[in-house]
Design a protein around this motif. Structure first.
Motif, PDB file in Angstrom:
ATOM      1  N   HIS A  35      -0.909  -3.803  -5.103  1.00  0.00           N
ATOM      2  CA  HIS A  35      -0.789  -2.713  -4.358  1.00  0.00           C
ATOM      3  C   HIS A  35       0.640  -2.945  -3.795  1.00  0.00           C
ATOM      4  CE1 HIS A  35      -5.067  -2.165  -4.640  1.00  0.00           C
ATOM      5  NE2 HIS A  35      -4.870  -0.871  -4.592  1.00  0.00           N
ATOM      6  N   PHE A  36       1.497  -1.733  -3.256  1.00  0.00           N
ATOM      7  CA  PHE A  36       2.707  -1.909  -2.580  1.00  0.00           C
ATOM      8  C   PHE A  36       2.533  -0.998  -1.277  1.00  0.00           C
ATOM      9  CE2 PHE A  36       7.034  -1.151  -1.567  1.00  0.00           C
ATOM     10  CZ  PHE A  36       7.636  -2.125  -1.855  1.00  0.00           C
ATOM     11  N   TYR A  37       2.875  -2.014  -0.242  1.00  0.00           N
ATOM     12  CA  TYR A  37       3.125  -1.243   1.092  1.00  0.00           C
ATOM     13  C   TYR A  37       4.372  -1.100   1.551  1.00  0.00           C
ATOM     14  CZ  TYR A  37       2.604  -0.526   5.992  1.00  0.00           C
ATOM     15  OH  TYR A  37       2.560  -0.153   7.259  1.00  0.00           O
ATOM     16  N   CYS A  38       4.961   0.309   1.795  1.00  0.00           N
ATOM     17  CA  CYS A  38       6.079   0.286   1.972  1.00  0.00           C
ATOM     18  C   CYS A  38       6.339   0.178   3.582  1.00  0.00           C
ATOM     19  CB  CYS A  38       6.641   1.713   1.735  1.00  0.00           C
ATOM     20  SG  CYS A  38       8.475   2.128   2.385  1.00  0.00           S
ATOM     21  N   GLU A  39       7.498  -0.430   4.118  1.00  0.00           N
ATOM     22  CA  GLU A  39       7.567  -0.784   5.260  1.00  0.00           C
ATOM     23  C   GLU A  39       8.114   0.268   6.263  1.00  0.00           C
ATOM     24  OE1 GLU A  39       9.033  -4.606   4.731  1.00  0.00           O
ATOM     25  OE2 GLU A  39       7.469  -5.646   5.034  1.00  0.00           O
ATOM     26  N   GLU A  40       8.781   1.089   5.591  1.00  0.00           N
ATOM     27  CA  GLU A  40       9.268   2.245   5.866  1.00  0.00           C
ATOM     28  C   GLU A  40       8.497   3.447   6.420  1.00  0.00           C
ATOM     29  OE1 GLU A  40      12.856   2.905   6.784  1.00  0.00           O
ATOM     30  OE2 GLU A  40      13.037   0.634   6.494  1.00  0.00           O
ATOM     31  N   CYS A  41       7.828   3.972   5.580  1.00  0.00           N
ATOM     32  CA  CYS A  41       6.906   5.155   5.443  1.00  0.00           C
ATOM     33  C   CYS A  41       5.590   4.866   5.663  1.00  0.00           C
ATOM     34  CB  CYS A  41       7.115   6.190   4.079  1.00  0.00           C
ATOM     35  SG  CYS A  41       6.374   5.557   2.584  1.00  0.00           S
ATOM     36  N   MET A  67      -1.162  -7.712  -2.242  1.00  0.00           N
ATOM     37  CA  MET A  67      -0.538  -6.805  -1.529  1.00  0.00           C
ATOM     38  C   MET A  67       1.146  -7.076  -1.592  1.00  0.00           C
ATOM     39  SD  MET A  67      -0.285  -3.664   0.178  1.00  0.00           S
ATOM     40  CE  MET A  67      -2.210  -3.577  -0.007  1.00  0.00           C
ATOM     41  N   MET A  68       1.710  -6.065  -2.315  1.00  0.00           N
ATOM     42  CA  MET A  68       3.563  -6.576  -2.117  1.00  0.00           C
ATOM     43  C   MET A  68       3.756  -5.654  -0.890  1.00  0.00           C
ATOM     44  SD  MET A  68       4.130  -6.644  -6.140  1.00  0.00           S
ATOM     45  CE  MET A  68       5.855  -6.883  -5.946  1.00  0.00           C
ATOM     46  N   LYS A  69       4.841  -6.064  -0.348  1.00  0.00           N
ATOM     47  CA  LYS A  69       5.442  -5.155   0.756  1.00  0.00           C
ATOM     48  C   LYS A  69       6.995  -5.185   0.703  1.00  0.00           C
ATOM     49  CE  LYS A  69       2.006  -6.356   4.149  1.00  0.00           C
ATOM     50  NZ  LYS A  69       1.635  -6.927   5.484  1.00  0.00           N
ATOM     51  N   GLY A  70       7.418  -4.092   1.096  1.00  0.00           N
ATOM     52  CA  GLY A  70       8.856  -3.798   0.941  1.00  0.00           C
ATOM     53  C   GLY A  70       9.353  -2.387   1.264  1.00  0.00           C
ATOM     54  N   ILE A  71      10.322  -1.852   0.342  1.00  0.00           N
ATOM     55  CA  ILE A  71      10.649  -0.341   0.518  1.00  0.00           C
ATOM     56  C   ILE A  71      10.376   0.242  -0.663  1.00  0.00           C
ATOM     57  CG2 ILE A  71      12.592   1.138   1.304  1.00  0.00           C
ATOM     58  CD1 ILE A  71      11.689  -1.142   3.220  1.00  0.00           C
ATOM     59  N   CYS A  72       9.807   1.321  -0.764  1.00  0.00           N
ATOM     60  CA  CYS A  72       9.421   2.187  -1.805  1.00  0.00           C
ATOM     61  C   CYS A  72      10.695   2.962  -2.321  1.00  0.00           C
ATOM     62  CB  CYS A  72       8.477   3.301  -1.600  1.00  0.00           C
ATOM     63  SG  CYS A  72       8.748   4.660  -0.582  1.00  0.00           S
ATOM     64  N   PRO A  73      10.622   3.505  -3.571  1.00  0.00           N
ATOM     65  CA  PRO A  73      11.929   4.024  -4.037  1.00  0.00           C
ATOM     66  C   PRO A  73      12.356   5.354  -3.303  1.00  0.00           C
ATOM     67  CG  PRO A  73      10.292   3.656  -5.934  1.00  0.00           C
ATOM     68  CD  PRO A  73       9.602   3.313  -4.398  1.00  0.00           C
ATOM     69  N   LYS A  74      11.191   6.058  -2.846  1.00  0.00           N
ATOM     70  CA  LYS A  74      11.598   7.363  -1.944  1.00  0.00           C
ATOM     71  C   LYS A  74      12.465   7.007  -0.746  1.00  0.00           C
ATOM     72  CE  LYS A  74       8.160   9.721  -0.255  1.00  0.00           C
ATOM     73  NZ  LYS A  74       7.195  10.422  -0.028  1.00  0.00           N
ATOM     74  N   CYS A  75      12.033   5.909  -0.012  1.00  0.00           N
ATOM     75  CA  CYS A  75      12.521   5.453   1.119  1.00  0.00           C
ATOM     76  C   CYS A  75      14.036   4.756   1.021  1.00  0.00           C
ATOM     77  CB  CYS A  75      11.799   4.617   1.883  1.00  0.00           C
ATOM     78  SG  CYS A  75      10.283   5.432   2.977  1.00  0.00           S
ATOM     79  N   LYS A  76      13.892   4.160  -0.290  1.00  0.00           N
ATOM     80  CA  LYS A  76      15.273   3.336  -0.588  1.00  0.00           C
ATOM     81  C   LYS A  76      16.275   4.222  -0.771  1.00  0.00           C
ATOM     82  CE  LYS A  76      16.712  -0.079  -3.870  1.00  0.00           C
ATOM     83  NZ  LYS A  76      16.685  -0.764  -5.338  1.00  0.00           N
ATOM     84  N   LYS A  77      16.185   5.397  -1.273  1.00  0.00           N
ATOM     85  CA  LYS A  77      17.084   6.504  -1.670  1.00  0.00           C
ATOM     86  C   LYS A  77      17.732   6.973  -0.265  1.00  0.00           C
ATOM     87  CE  LYS A  77      15.600   8.075  -5.898  1.00  0.00           C
ATOM     88  NZ  LYS A  77      15.027   9.244  -6.925  1.00  0.00           N
ATOM     89  N   ARG A  78      16.992   7.008   0.661  1.00  0.00           N
ATOM     90  CA  ARG A  78      17.431   7.547   2.057  1.00  0.00           C
ATOM     91  C   ARG A  78      18.620   6.805   2.760  1.00  0.00           C
ATOM     92  NH1 ARG A  78      12.172   8.517   5.303  1.00  0.00           N
ATOM     93  NH2 ARG A  78      10.640   8.980   3.502  1.00  0.00           N
TER      94      ARG A  78
END
Length: 140
Positions: free
Chosen positions: A95-101, A129-140
């Motif tokens: 699983h991946f948790y986006c720290e932005e959204c 669990m991996m954590k970081g920034i998802c592709p959608k948030c990375k584009k912002r």
């Protein structure tokens, strides 16, 4: 989305009640793991304690994966695989948790790596669990 919830209940030895079916369908239709609060909002016809009791049964029977993603609580996702008597599921994944959204994503194509424990330790569960920034948030 898993279409035959009653078959899944039979595999996990869960009696299909109306509330259990509604909650399992909500989990099945979700595009990401849901928290108890998410389920309370999605299913206003069932009170919080009823949803929690159902999730407890689902957890005991290995019908849900319980994820701790760092968002001050746990999230649940329907387990589409089978579990053996040790509780090990055949559909475990990263699983991946986006720290932005603050969204948790299932990376179903990324299996959990095999990790061995030293002699004398008994592993009861694994939560990769991996954590970081998802592709959608990375584009912002």
């Amino acid at each position: 989305m898993y279409t035959d919830i009653e078959e899944l209940f039979a595999q996990h030895e869960i009696r299909p009640t109306a509330n259990r079916l509604i909650i399992a369908r909500a989990l099945s239709e979700a595009s990401h793991p849901l928290s108890l609060s998410d389920l309370v909002q999605k299913i206003p016809s069932i009170d919080k304690s009823g949803i929690f009791r159902t999730l407890t049964v689902f957890r005991q029977q290995h019908l849900v994966h319980v994820l701790e993603d760092g968002s001050d609580g746990v999230k649940y996702e329907l387990c589409h695989g089978h579990s053996d008597k040790s509780g090990r599921d055949d559909d475990m994944h990263v699983h991946f948790y986006c720290e932005e959204c603050h969204q948790t994503y299932c990376l179903e194509e990324t299996p959990i790596p095999l990790v061995t424990t030293p002699e004398g330790f008994l592993t009861k569960s694994v939560n990769y669990m991996m954590k970081g920034i998802c592709p959608k948030c990375k584009k912002r």
